[in-house]
Design an enzyme around this catalytic site. Structure first.
Site, PDB file in Angstrom:
ATOM      1  N   VAL A 152       2.489   2.015  -3.414  1.00  0.00           N
ATOM      2  CA  VAL A 152       1.584   2.595  -4.404  1.00  0.00           C
ATOM      3  C   VAL A 152       1.116   3.985  -3.987  1.00  0.00           C
ATOM      4  O   VAL A 152       0.992   4.886  -4.815  1.00  0.00           O
ATOM      5  CB  VAL A 152       0.380   1.660  -4.638  1.00  0.00           C
ATOM      6  CG1 VAL A 152      -0.648   2.300  -5.571  1.00  0.00           C
ATOM      7  CG2 VAL A 152       0.854   0.325  -5.211  1.00  0.00           C
ATOM      8  N   GLU A 153       0.859   4.165  -2.697  1.00  0.00           N
ATOM      9  CA  GLU A 153       0.324   5.441  -2.214  1.00  0.00           C
ATOM     10  C   GLU A 153       1.340   6.577  -2.305  1.00  0.00           C
ATOM     11  O   GLU A 153       1.022   7.675  -2.755  1.00  0.00           O
ATOM     12  CB  GLU A 153      -0.151   5.295  -0.762  1.00  0.00           C
ATOM     13  CG  GLU A 153      -1.429   4.499  -0.579  1.00  0.00           C
ATOM     14  CD  GLU A 153      -2.671   5.286  -0.975  1.00  0.00           C
ATOM     15  OE1 GLU A 153      -2.539   6.470  -1.357  1.00  0.00           O
ATOM     16  OE2 GLU A 153      -3.766   4.713  -0.921  1.00  0.00           O
ATOM     17  N   SER A 154       2.560   6.330  -1.823  1.00  0.00           N
ATOM     18  CA  SER A 154       3.503   7.445  -1.672  1.00  0.00           C
ATOM     19  C   SER A 154       4.915   7.155  -2.140  1.00  0.00           C
ATOM     20  O   SER A 154       5.782   8.031  -2.066  1.00  0.00           O
ATOM     21  CB  SER A 154       3.568   7.854  -0.197  1.00  0.00           C
ATOM     22  OG  SER A 154       4.164   6.814   0.580  1.00  0.00           O
ATOM     23  N   TYR A 189      -5.590   1.238  -8.929  1.00  0.00           N
ATOM     24  CA  TYR A 189      -4.977   1.203  -7.598  1.00  0.00           C
ATOM     25  C   TYR A 189      -5.060  -0.205  -7.008  1.00  0.00           C
ATOM     26  O   TYR A 189      -4.061  -0.752  -6.532  1.00  0.00           O
ATOM     27  CB  TYR A 189      -5.688   2.210  -6.695  1.00  0.00           C
ATOM     28  CG  TYR A 189      -5.285   2.161  -5.252  1.00  0.00           C
ATOM     29  CD1 TYR A 189      -4.128   2.777  -4.809  1.00  0.00           C
ATOM     30  CD2 TYR A 189      -6.063   1.480  -4.318  1.00  0.00           C
ATOM     31  CE1 TYR A 189      -3.750   2.732  -3.474  1.00  0.00           C
ATOM     32  CE2 TYR A 189      -5.701   1.424  -2.990  1.00  0.00           C
ATOM     33  CZ  TYR A 189      -4.544   2.050  -2.572  1.00  0.00           C
ATOM     34  OH  TYR A 189      -4.178   1.993  -1.250  1.00  0.00           O
ATOM     35  N   VAL A 242       0.840  -1.202   0.000  1.00  0.00           N
ATOM     36  CA  VAL A 242       0.000   0.000   0.000  1.00  0.00           C
ATOM     37  C   VAL A 242       0.878   1.257   0.000  1.00  0.00           C
ATOM     38  O   VAL A 242       0.643   2.202  -0.764  1.00  0.00           O
ATOM     39  CB  VAL A 242      -0.956   0.004   1.208  1.00  0.00           C
ATOM     40  CG1 VAL A 242      -1.666   1.356   1.349  1.00  0.00           C
ATOM     41  CG2 VAL A 242      -1.985  -1.116   1.073  1.00  0.00           C
TER      42      VAL A 242
END
Length: 302
Positions: free
Chosen positions: A184-186, A271, A181
């Site tokens: 992919v997020e940051s 996502y 996560v």
């Protein structure tokens, strides 16, 4: 450098050198903390971290807030000594009353009140040693692309890996999923900010940060704590279905319930695909007592 040392040095700023001691500390106490810091930072074996814990116990017994804080960190993450959040909370609380700012922050993060201290803080007694590592939690893929991806992570971001791994255990989450996560997020950027005001490692929007009591979303510990609490809740709500949980993390559980599955939004579908591609599984263990199941699951195959 060991994972425990990376966490201590690079995250909370508990500098492993004399500068972390108080200016008016007795020379013997300063030397004790320096010796313990050297053992913790330079060691590649759990036994040496335990030896550092022995010295932190002694410094804590002498009234050192820094020693109490550092010993609390070892208990919080089971480094050298058995993991014990109650012991960690009691040590952070004691150090915080002496004005230790980082201990106060960790007390907020650990979200636990306790007063019982390890015996070694009250008596000249050796602390217990940490037990062998526990096996991976159920549903954790034996190999995931995230393992390979992490090998390419720049050195200045790698401290986030042991921190995430340790905190994941607090929330019964597979660290591979959380790391996927974050990737992919940051892309492991603690200062990341999206056009939609999502912040930090796990890209918490202001409402989510408030919902999970995150005061500073750009603080790595607080951000991870809030993101993990939300992810854990979503996994309970969707009964371990990672696709639904991730879709809700991206677009909100209201939209997932409304569409009875992953919403038809290009961003959300991409996502979910990217995170699951890194993680390698669509199921995760969950706590059924945490929340009631989503109404949309009625009649669906779990």
């Amino acid at each position: 450098m060991r994972a425990a040392a990376c966490v201590a040095v690079l995250l909370w700023g508990a500098a492993l050198h004399a500068g972390a001691t108080q200016a008016d500390d007795p020379p013997a106490l300063t030397r004790l903390l320096e010796q313990a810091s050297t053992l913790e930072a330079a060691s590649d074996t759990p036994d040496s971290v335990w030896q550092a814990a022995v010295l932190y116990c002694q410094s804590a017994r002498w009234g050192s807030s820094e020693g109490q804080y550092r010993l609390g960190m070892l208990y919080a993450f089971g480094q050298g000594v058995p993991e014990s959040r109650p012991f960690a909370a009691a040590l952070f609380s004691l150090a915080a009353t002496l004005g230790h700012a980082q201990a106060s922050q960790m007390l907020d993060s650990i979200e636990l009140t306790a007063v019982e201290l390890p015996t070694c803080v009250n008596q000249a007694q050796l602390p217990e040693k940490a037990p062998p590592p526990i096996p991976p939690i159920p549903h954790s893929p034996s190999f995931a692309l995230i393992d390979q991806w992490l090998l390419t992570l720049p050195a200045h971001k790698r401290w986030i890996i042991p921190l995430t791994t340790s905190l994941s255990a607090w929330y019964a989450l597979d660290p591979k999923l959380v790391l996927s996560v974050i990737a992919v997020e940051s892309n492991f950027n603690t200062a990341a900010r999206s056009p939609k005001a999502a912040m930090g490692l796990m890209q918490l929007i202001p409402d989510t940060a408030e919902r999970f009591n995150v005061r500073n979303a750009f603080d790595a510990t607080q951000n991870l704590r809030g993101g993990m609490r939300y992810l854990r809740w979503l996994l309970s709500y969707y009964r371990g279905n990672i696709s639904y949980a991730l879709a809700a993390y991206n677009a909100g559980e209201g939209r997932v319930d409304r569409y009875r599955g992953v919403p038809p939004f290009a961003e959300t579908r991409a996502y979910v695909k990217r995170v699951i591609g890194l993680y390698g599984s669509e199921r995760h263990a969950f706590d059924a007592d945490l929340t009631a199941a989503s109404p949309m699951l009625a009649g669906k195959n779990r």
